[in-house]
Each structure stands twice: as C-alpha cells, then as structure tokens.
Design a protein around this motif. Structure first.
Motif, mmCIF file in Angstrom:
data_model
loop_
_atom_site.group_PDB
_atom_site.id
_atom_site.type_symbol
_atom_site.label_atom_id
_atom_site.label_comp_id
_atom_site.label_asym_id
_atom_site.label_seq_id
_atom_site.Cartn_x
_atom_site.Cartn_y
_atom_site.Cartn_z
ATOM 1 N N GLY A 252 87.641 31.122 -40.026
ATOM 2 C CA GLY A 252 88.571 30.771 -41.102
ATOM 3 C C GLY A 252 88.614 29.264 -41.323
ATOM 4 O O GLY A 252 88.646 28.795 -42.467
ATOM 5 N N GLY A 253 88.577 28.505 -40.239
ATOM 6 C CA GLY A 253 88.534 27.052 -40.348
ATOM 7 C C GLY A 253 87.246 26.577 -41.009
ATOM 8 O O GLY A 253 87.263 25.645 -41.825
ATOM 9 N N LYS B 107 86.832 22.771 -48.985
ATOM 10 C CA LYS B 107 87.097 21.343 -49.179
ATOM 11 C C LYS B 107 85.819 20.599 -49.545
ATOM 12 O O LYS B 107 85.844 19.679 -50.368
ATOM 13 C CB LYS B 107 87.720 20.744 -47.917
ATOM 14 C CG LYS B 107 89.147 21.187 -47.700
ATOM 15 C CD LYS B 107 89.720 20.614 -46.424
ATOM 16 C CE LYS B 107 91.122 21.169 -46.199
ATOM 17 N NZ LYS B 107 91.685 20.733 -44.922
ATOM 18 N N MET B 108 84.709 20.997 -48.929
ATOM 19 C CA MET B 108 83.429 20.379 -49.271
ATOM 20 C C MET B 108 83.108 20.615 -50.743
ATOM 21 O O MET B 108 82.667 19.707 -51.450
ATOM 22 C CB MET B 108 82.310 20.951 -48.394
ATOM 23 C CG MET B 108 82.375 20.528 -46.946
ATOM 24 S SD MET B 108 81.136 21.362 -45.942
ATOM 25 C CE MET B 108 79.670 20.434 -46.397
ATOM 26 N N TYR B 109 83.347 21.839 -51.206
ATOM 27 C CA TYR B 109 83.067 22.189 -52.604
ATOM 28 C C TYR B 109 83.965 21.390 -53.542
ATOM 29 O O TYR B 109 83.501 20.830 -54.536
ATOM 30 C CB TYR B 109 83.247 23.687 -52.817
ATOM 31 C CG TYR B 109 82.945 24.121 -54.227
ATOM 32 C CD1 TYR B 109 81.636 24.235 -54.666
ATOM 33 C CD2 TYR B 109 83.970 24.413 -55.113
ATOM 34 C CE1 TYR B 109 81.355 24.619 -55.970
ATOM 35 C CE2 TYR B 109 83.707 24.795 -56.409
ATOM 36 C CZ TYR B 109 82.394 24.900 -56.836
ATOM 37 O OH TYR B 109 82.132 25.269 -58.129
ATOM 38 N N GLN B 110 85.260 21.340 -53.202
ATOM 39 C CA GLN B 110 86.206 20.597 -54.040
ATOM 40 C C GLN B 110 85.858 19.106 -54.080
ATOM 41 O O GLN B 110 86.050 18.446 -55.098
ATOM 42 C CB GLN B 110 87.635 20.793 -53.526
ATOM 43 C CG GLN B 110 88.141 22.193 -53.729
ATOM 44 C CD GLN B 110 89.418 22.478 -52.945
ATOM 45 O OE1 GLN B 110 89.821 21.706 -52.070
ATOM 46 N NE2 GLN B 110 90.047 23.614 -53.247
ATOM 47 N N GLY B 111 85.333 18.611 -52.957
ATOM 48 C CA GLY B 111 84.954 17.205 -52.890
ATOM 49 C C GLY B 111 83.554 16.928 -53.415
ATOM 50 O O GLY B 111 83.053 15.824 -53.283
ATOM 51 N N LEU C 215 73.164 21.034 -49.976
ATOM 52 C CA LEU C 215 72.506 21.446 -48.736
ATOM 53 C C LEU C 215 73.469 21.448 -47.556
ATOM 54 O O LEU C 215 73.388 22.318 -46.686
ATOM 55 C CB LEU C 215 71.295 20.551 -48.454
ATOM 56 C CG LEU C 215 70.142 20.682 -49.457
ATOM 57 C CD1 LEU C 215 69.025 19.715 -49.115
ATOM 58 C CD2 LEU C 215 69.631 22.104 -49.508
ATOM 59 N N GLU C 216 74.386 20.488 -47.525
ATOM 60 C CA GLU C 216 75.391 20.461 -46.462
ATOM 61 C C GLU C 216 76.285 21.701 -46.535
ATOM 62 O O GLU C 216 76.598 22.318 -45.512
ATOM 63 C CB GLU C 216 76.265 19.211 -46.572
ATOM 64 C CG GLU C 216 75.573 17.924 -46.208
ATOM 65 C CD GLU C 216 76.494 16.733 -46.388
ATOM 66 O OE1 GLU C 216 77.713 16.851 -46.146
ATOM 67 O OE2 GLU C 216 75.986 15.671 -46.790
ATOM 68 N N MET C 217 76.685 22.059 -47.772
ATOM 69 C CA MET C 217 77.536 23.239 -47.938
ATOM 70 C C MET C 217 76.797 24.504 -47.540
ATOM 71 O O MET C 217 77.351 25.360 -46.849
ATOM 72 C CB MET C 217 78.050 23.342 -49.378
ATOM 73 C CG MET C 217 79.101 22.317 -49.713
ATOM 74 S SD MET C 217 79.889 22.590 -51.318
ATOM 75 C CE MET C 217 78.540 22.224 -52.429
ATOM 76 N N VAL C 218 75.555 24.618 -47.970
ATOM 77 C CA VAL C 218 74.769 25.812 -47.626
ATOM 78 C C VAL C 218 74.599 25.916 -46.119
ATOM 79 O O VAL C 218 74.698 27.003 -45.547
ATOM 80 C CB VAL C 218 73.412 25.804 -48.365
ATOM 81 C CG1 VAL C 218 72.497 26.883 -47.835
ATOM 82 C CG2 VAL C 218 73.634 25.979 -49.866
ATOM 83 N N GLN C 219 74.373 24.799 -45.460
ATOM 84 C CA GLN C 219 74.241 24.801 -43.999
ATOM 85 C C GLN C 219 75.518 25.343 -43.354
ATOM 86 O O GLN C 219 75.456 26.150 -42.419
ATOM 87 C CB GLN C 219 73.947 23.391 -43.514
ATOM 88 C CG GLN C 219 73.665 23.297 -42.040
ATOM 89 C CD GLN C 219 73.295 21.882 -41.620
ATOM 90 O OE1 GLN C 219 73.734 20.904 -42.224
ATOM 91 N NE2 GLN C 219 72.495 21.790 -40.581
ATOM 92 N N GLN C 220 76.667 24.947 -43.848
ATOM 93 C CA GLN C 220 77.935 25.438 -43.302
ATOM 94 C C GLN C 220 78.151 26.912 -43.625
ATOM 95 O O GLN C 220 78.690 27.661 -42.807
ATOM 96 C CB GLN C 220 79.099 24.589 -43.827
ATOM 97 C CG GLN C 220 79.093 23.179 -43.296
ATOM 98 C CD GLN C 220 79.113 23.147 -41.781
ATOM 99 O OE1 GLN C 220 79.911 23.833 -41.136
ATOM 100 N NE2 GLN C 220 78.225 22.366 -41.191
ATOM 101 N N ILE C 221 77.725 27.344 -44.799
ATOM 102 C CA ILE C 221 77.839 28.760 -45.169
ATOM 103 C C ILE C 221 76.972 29.606 -44.247
ATOM 104 O O ILE C 221 77.408 30.661 -43.767
ATOM 105 C CB ILE C 221 77.463 28.963 -46.655
ATOM 106 C CG1 ILE C 221 78.530 28.342 -47.551
ATOM 107 C CG2 ILE C 221 77.270 30.451 -46.973
ATOM 108 C CD1 ILE C 221 78.119 28.204 -49.008
ATOM 109 N N VAL C 222 75.774 29.153 -43.973
ATOM 110 C CA VAL C 222 74.878 29.877 -43.060
ATOM 111 C C VAL C 222 75.509 29.965 -41.674
ATOM 112 O O VAL C 222 75.491 31.028 -41.028
ATOM 113 C CB VAL C 222 73.484 29.211 -43.015
ATOM 114 C CG1 VAL C 222 72.642 29.758 -41.875
ATOM 115 C CG2 VAL C 222 72.771 29.404 -44.348
ATOM 116 N N ALA C 223 76.091 28.876 -41.208
ATOM 117 C CA ALA C 223 76.734 28.884 -39.892
ATOM 118 C C ALA C 223 77.896 29.880 -39.857
ATOM 119 O O ALA C 223 78.065 30.619 -38.872
ATOM 120 C CB ALA C 223 77.217 27.481 -39.537
#
Length: 79
Positions: A13-14, A21-25, A30-38
């Motif tokens: 959830g965190g 927040k990454m998307y809003q900012g 690629l950073e967002m996709v990396q976090q989504i994959v994680a």
C-alpha cells in the motif's frame, strides 16, 4: 501483533501511494514503471504465501482440497 501477510500488504500500500505521488509529481516514466513492477512482484509473493497457506489447510480437509483444485485450475487455466 501484525501478521506477515498484513505487514506485506501494508508495505505494498505504501508503494502504491508512492507511485501515485510520483505520477502527480510527473516523475520519469521509467522510474514509475520500475516501482509498478516492484509492487506487482510483491503482490505475487503475497498471493504465493496465501496459496501456500491454503494448500496446507486443504491438505487436511478433502472438501477444501476440491475448492483449491478448482481455484488453481481457474487461475492457471488448466483443463
């Protein structure tokens, strides 16, 4: 005391909140996709833990074993 599954779900959830927040900012795609994959990998581990626990319970109860068999067949599209 919080059980292991609950703790993992809270961490996921965190992660999701962080991705929002990454998307809003307007962070790098690629950073967002990396976090989504994680986050997806973490969810897959939780699913595995849940199924493992259910398999142990089902091994003690034939009726539940049939339910688990049906669930696994539908999840993995096994004929």
């Amino acid at each position: 005391m919080v059980d292991a599954i609950q703790a993992k779900l809270s961490r996921i959830g965190g992660q999701i909140n962080g991705i929002k927040k990454m998307y809003q900012g307007k962070r790098d795609c690629l950073e967002m996709v990396q976090q989504i994959v994680a986050a997806r990998q973490a969810l897959a581990r939780v699913a595995k833990d849940l199924l493992t626990g259910e398999a142990v319970q089902c091994s003690r109860n034939p009726k539940k074993q049939q339910d688990l068999d049906r669930l696994l067949k539908s999840l993995f599209d096994i004929s």
